[in-house]
Design a protein around this motif. Sequence first.
Motif, mmCIF file in Angstrom:
data_model
loop_
_atom_site.group_PDB
_atom_site.id
_atom_site.type_symbol
_atom_site.label_atom_id
_atom_site.label_comp_id
_atom_site.label_asym_id
_atom_site.label_seq_id
_atom_site.Cartn_x
_atom_site.Cartn_y
_atom_site.Cartn_z
ATOM 1 N N UNK A 1 3.836 8.683 -5.012
ATOM 2 C CA UNK A 1 4.047 9.841 -4.139
ATOM 3 C C UNK A 1 4.672 9.424 -2.813
ATOM 4 N N UNK A 2 5.517 10.294 -2.302
ATOM 5 C CA UNK A 2 6.101 10.135 -0.970
ATOM 6 C C UNK A 2 5.838 11.416 -0.174
ATOM 7 N N UNK A 3 5.818 11.277 1.117
ATOM 8 C CA UNK A 3 5.636 12.451 1.964
ATOM 9 C C UNK A 3 6.861 13.354 1.889
ATOM 10 N N UNK A 4 6.619 14.645 1.964
ATOM 11 C CA UNK A 4 7.694 15.633 1.904
ATOM 12 C C UNK A 4 7.417 16.719 2.941
ATOM 13 N N UNK B 1 1.652 19.453 5.518
ATOM 14 C CA UNK B 1 1.986 18.171 4.910
ATOM 15 C C UNK B 1 1.962 18.318 3.385
ATOM 16 N N UNK B 2 3.115 18.150 2.763
ATOM 17 C CA UNK B 2 3.202 18.231 1.306
ATOM 18 C C UNK B 2 3.684 16.887 0.778
ATOM 19 N N UNK B 3 3.571 16.719 -0.528
ATOM 20 C CA UNK B 3 3.915 15.457 -1.160
ATOM 21 C C UNK B 3 4.812 15.711 -2.359
ATOM 22 N N UNK B 4 5.511 14.672 -2.766
ATOM 23 C CA UNK B 4 6.379 14.765 -3.949
ATOM 24 C C UNK B 4 6.481 13.391 -4.584
ATOM 25 N N UNK C 1 0.862 -1.175 0.000
ATOM 26 C CA UNK C 1 0.000 0.000 0.000
ATOM 27 C C UNK C 1 0.898 1.224 0.000
ATOM 28 N N UNK C 2 0.807 2.015 -1.072
ATOM 29 C CA UNK C 2 1.690 3.174 -1.194
ATOM 30 C C UNK C 2 1.319 4.238 -0.158
ATOM 31 N N UNK C 3 2.214 5.186 0.032
ATOM 32 C CA UNK C 3 2.014 6.203 1.063
ATOM 33 C C UNK C 3 0.767 7.030 0.799
ATOM 34 N N UNK C 4 0.484 7.326 -0.465
ATOM 35 C CA UNK C 4 -0.678 8.139 -0.798
ATOM 36 C C UNK C 4 -1.975 7.415 -0.465
ATOM 37 N N UNK C 5 -2.090 6.156 -0.886
ATOM 38 C CA UNK C 5 -3.308 5.388 -0.598
ATOM 39 C C UNK C 5 -3.459 5.141 0.896
ATOM 40 N N UNK C 6 -2.330 4.927 1.567
ATOM 41 C CA UNK C 6 -2.393 4.725 3.020
ATOM 42 C C UNK C 6 -2.878 5.995 3.718
ATOM 43 N N UNK D 1 11.210 10.678 4.039
ATOM 44 C CA UNK D 1 10.523 11.817 3.454
ATOM 45 C C UNK D 1 11.520 12.650 2.647
ATOM 46 N N UNK D 2 10.988 13.435 1.733
ATOM 47 C CA UNK D 2 11.813 14.332 0.934
ATOM 48 C C UNK D 2 11.860 15.718 1.582
ATOM 49 N N UNK D 3 13.066 16.238 1.710
ATOM 50 C CA UNK D 3 13.259 17.584 2.243
ATOM 51 C C UNK D 3 13.265 18.555 1.063
ATOM 52 N N UNK D 4 12.217 19.365 0.953
ATOM 53 C CA UNK D 4 12.061 20.314 -0.160
ATOM 54 C C UNK D 4 12.344 21.746 0.260
#
Length: 853
Positions: free
Chosen positions: A351-354, A380-383, A286-291, A401-404
């Motif tokens: 998608x992953x959390x950022x 909470x942003x996504x990338x 289950x990907x991060x977005x669907x979760x 997570x990605x540091x943006x």
Amino acid sequence: KGDDADAPPRRKIELQPLPICCELCPMKHGAFVQTQIEEYQMRAKWVHVVCAKWHGLNYVNVEKTSNSISISDSTINTSAVSALNIVNLDMIENVTFLKKHFMAFDKKCCLCKGQRGAMNTCSAENCDNYVHITCARSSGLCAVIHGESSEGKLSPEQKPWSLTCPKHSNIDPNDVRPNSIPIEQLEAQAKLFPPETPAKPPPRPLHKMTVKERQEYFDDEEHEAMFLANSIYRFEGQKCAVCNQHDAGNEADSYLVKCQECNIFVHEGCYGLNLKLGEGEPKLFLCDSCKYIEQEAKKRKEEQLEQQKTEQQQMDEEEYHDTKTTVIEEQTLDKVIVPSCNLCVKKGGALKKAYANHINLKKMQKKLGSNFKKCLFGHQIWAHAMCGFWCPLTHFDNSGKFDCTMVIMSNGLGHIHRKHICALCGRWEGIKVSCCHKQCRAWGDNKPFMFHPSCALEAGLEISDNCKKSNNDFQLCCFQHSKCDFALRAKFEDLIEIERFRAGPELTKQSTAMTPAHASRLLQFAINIMRCLGWAWRWAEWWVELGDNWEPLLDEGQNESKMSKEELKIVDSTKGSRCKDARMCRLAAFGSALRNRYYDDEEGGGRVALDRALRAVLHTRSLVGPLKENEVDFFADWLGKAYRSNSPILGFGNDKITVSKSGACLHADDSSPKFELGNRSLPGKKPPVDGVFENEIDDVDDFLKHDPKEQPHVFGKKLCILTKNKPASDEIEVTPILKSTEADNIELNSGLVVFATVSGVEEMRRKYLKFKKSNVVTSLSEELVTTDKTAAPSGKDTLITNEKQPSMELAEVGTSNDIEVNSKSSSKDSTVKDGKPEKKRKVGSRLRARRKS
């Protein structure tokens, strides 16, 4: 009764026909009961109860039960039901076999002249007439004796369950009931049901089909739709949504896994997973977005339940409470925000959390006020995992997570690179990554092409992470600098190589079994090609201007230096010829039609129009190479399947990336959008008069509209144009290498146009400073090509060469600014091709090995 003696007679209520019809007769009125259906039949089927009785059909008997059955309907004979040992009184046995029997003998009802369903024979001796039981009863012209009445079953002497046709019934026409249906009406009713064809049996497994069975299977739209629905999410042929590579299978983290909700495929290592799946376990996660969506929906539902409990205490009317509860539950999922990437403009994906941190978040919150909701800091942003990895200023931390932080502007309302637009979608939002080639320059700009990684992936540009020669492991290249493997023609070769592994080099072994895994692999490669063609509205003008970087595909042991152009399948082309080819096959318009799924809007004709448009592209030799007719048929077949699969990977229709409505996305002539057909006709809709190309089509396009002056760099070389009879200041605009002080000392003989190709600016400047004005041409003979405009005949240029200059030929040109040169030999490592200098390809330097699987 006396009170109603003078009342007008009651009208008979005419019942409308039910939306169902009997499988055994053409009558639409009556009492119906459902029948069993085959597993491959999707729609429920019905029969009249009287038809079922007259044909001796039984109710469904699933399992034995006791004789004591409680029945609430008093009209059903309980003793007869218990004798039949019935479990489900609302289901009759399957009538498919009964209908096939009558279809085989081609019998017709003597009353309605129809062939639908099943009929009964006339009881008279030597009579061959057949009649529907409902037609016999409705007409009133037949003698019908039922086998049972309200008093019970009839005796054998009474001839139960028998009927006779009108010829043997001897019924006086004056004795026919007034409400009987005339013969003409029965015939009209039967005509509403065309002759039935036997139901299609379930197809055999794909790998057991013969060539004819496989062709019939794919020609049937229902079977094809079933195949596509089962194949688009198989693992075979899929690519990772992050690295754009297939399943390597040699390392633990190189296996592809699929999200069980959104069906995206990723490598475990690319997405940062550690599933530790054992052998035989399904490769699902289950990907991060669907979760996140699942958790938010659960959270919102709990909040709604708490709110309902509070409202329940305040409400007195239970009915109003139930209505309010229903409305709240329906709106629960609508309030969940679906994550989207903050670095690009594409929806969905891996998608992953950022996150993004600010030095003083409280101060910013106070400064922005209500606009803080739009701020990227503190929320909470996504990338996309791909966008995060390919952007040099973002990094993947230990928390997954990605540091943006480094790519977001200080006000938190946008990103850096805001002044740059994506060369594909034309939008300024998000982060753009520049072409990794050092000397890449965008047209009309002194900076390289920049793209959203997601746009570059869909358009088929090079986006890879396996470069060992560079310190940057994540590479993105523009159309001009993408390697051979990313050329459109190379993608076609990859697709047909899979089929050649099954059907032989000439595709003649079609009797070889096609497994579902092989078919899925073909479909996925075809989807990737169609996805690339969906962006042809944008890259077609690049292909016309620059060509592609395709290299021959060789077998093991083949030597390119000993092979002819025909054996290598090399197709020579120029700017002018490519422009003509792109217009003939309507390449740009075809990309617009695919992107917007215009072939879905054609009622029944979209399939034919798509096939015509595909064949026009497949007959464009300069784009896809020389193809045989059976190869064209293969590509047209599977590319059509890819379009009809509606796979989200295609990026068509609702899955397309929204592009800008300005700049390079509009035509220069009339400012109409390139990404829509507009006034252009649908490619393939008009049948060609001769051949495969449409006639008399004049589409608006931007082919060869850009000025060569706007592109100082071509394939890593410098193109310098010096002309006579112009001031030095004008020549400086054309030649970015020389300064005004150096250009003042240059004088050329009358009528000369000089093309100079050198590897660097400093080298050119140094050589020019050494030479005097009298020997500019002779001293640079190894790197200069001169043309005498005065001695040339109309329409052509002739070359003036010296002993050190290799012989060359000039192609026909339309204008003096568009000189096409085809090189036959080379001095050192340089050639001039299509008017642009490029380094000669060393034999065997960029050859692609033939795939073995």
